[in-house]
Write an enzyme that holds these catalytic residues in place. Sequence first.
Site, PDB file in Angstrom:
ATOM      1  N   CYS A  84       0.881  -1.171   0.000  1.00 31.22           N
ATOM      2  CA  CYS A  84       0.000   0.000   0.000  1.00 31.22           C
ATOM      3  C   CYS A  84       0.914   1.215   0.000  1.00 31.22           C
ATOM      4  O   CYS A  84       1.648   1.435   0.969  1.00 31.22           O
ATOM      5  CB  CYS A  84      -0.910   0.021   1.222  1.00 31.22           C
ATOM      6  SG  CYS A  84      -1.859   1.565   1.381  1.00 31.22           S
ATOM      7  N   CYS A 198      -0.287   4.093  -6.476  1.00 32.08           N
ATOM      8  CA  CYS A 198      -1.403   3.547  -5.698  1.00 32.08           C
ATOM      9  C   CYS A 198      -1.619   2.128  -6.194  1.00 32.08           C
ATOM     10  O   CYS A 198      -1.622   1.886  -7.415  1.00 32.08           O
ATOM     11  CB  CYS A 198      -2.661   4.389  -5.890  1.00 32.08           C
ATOM     12  SG  CYS A 198      -4.134   3.679  -5.115  1.00 32.08           S
TER      13      CYS A 198
END
Length: 236
Positions: A84, A198
């Site tokens: 992440c 992302c």
Amino acid sequence: MEHFFTIIGGMGTSATETYLHQLNERTPATNDQEYLNYILVNHATVPDRTDYILDHSKPSPLPPLLTDFKQQAALKPDFFTLPCNTAHYFYDELTKATDIPILHMPREAVKWIGQNLPNAHRVGLISTEGTRADHIYDDEIKNAGYELVLPDDKIQQQTNELIYANVKEKNSVDRVLYHEILRQMFEEKDCDTVVLGCTELSLAQDREPYTKHPVTDSQSILVNKTIELAKKYAQE
């Protein structure tokens, strides 16, 4: 279990699933025993990273992440991965919680550019607004000597739509929207490469690959680094 690593994932779950799929698909295995040993912590209820970065009155992801790392450190994995990007805002605090190495996805992505795109100068970044606000990629890109190119408001809103309304809410990818975002970054912003900052964008690249210009896919790069490091530890 000997020589294993721990994945702190679930942010979001569909993106983590893409990481696992690529990890297993790229592992050179011909039987069950040749795959990698790992533990997945799919901590889906970790508070939203961007919400907290933009507004510190919102619930912090740090306490549950610290708990995850401390619990898993007790099992003595060889290393951790954190698929992440936005969660790397807490990287320094997380490294203080354990002496076990944690791969740094943004750092590995920027390193990859230097190794694979020697003529790159203008490096674009598309990501959550949280990643833009915490500057985790900005510093890595600038410190490596590149010119950082950020999206304008229109492209950022399109990126938000792709990440949240498409991938996170529906587990789907709008191919036209994804390719238009990258077209604008390459052709209108004159980027030499664009970092997918992302993991939901990495999911989009996995499902609807953009191949017209060189994309720097941070999660895909993390997958390759994970395999490389896991094989190294297994040989020790």
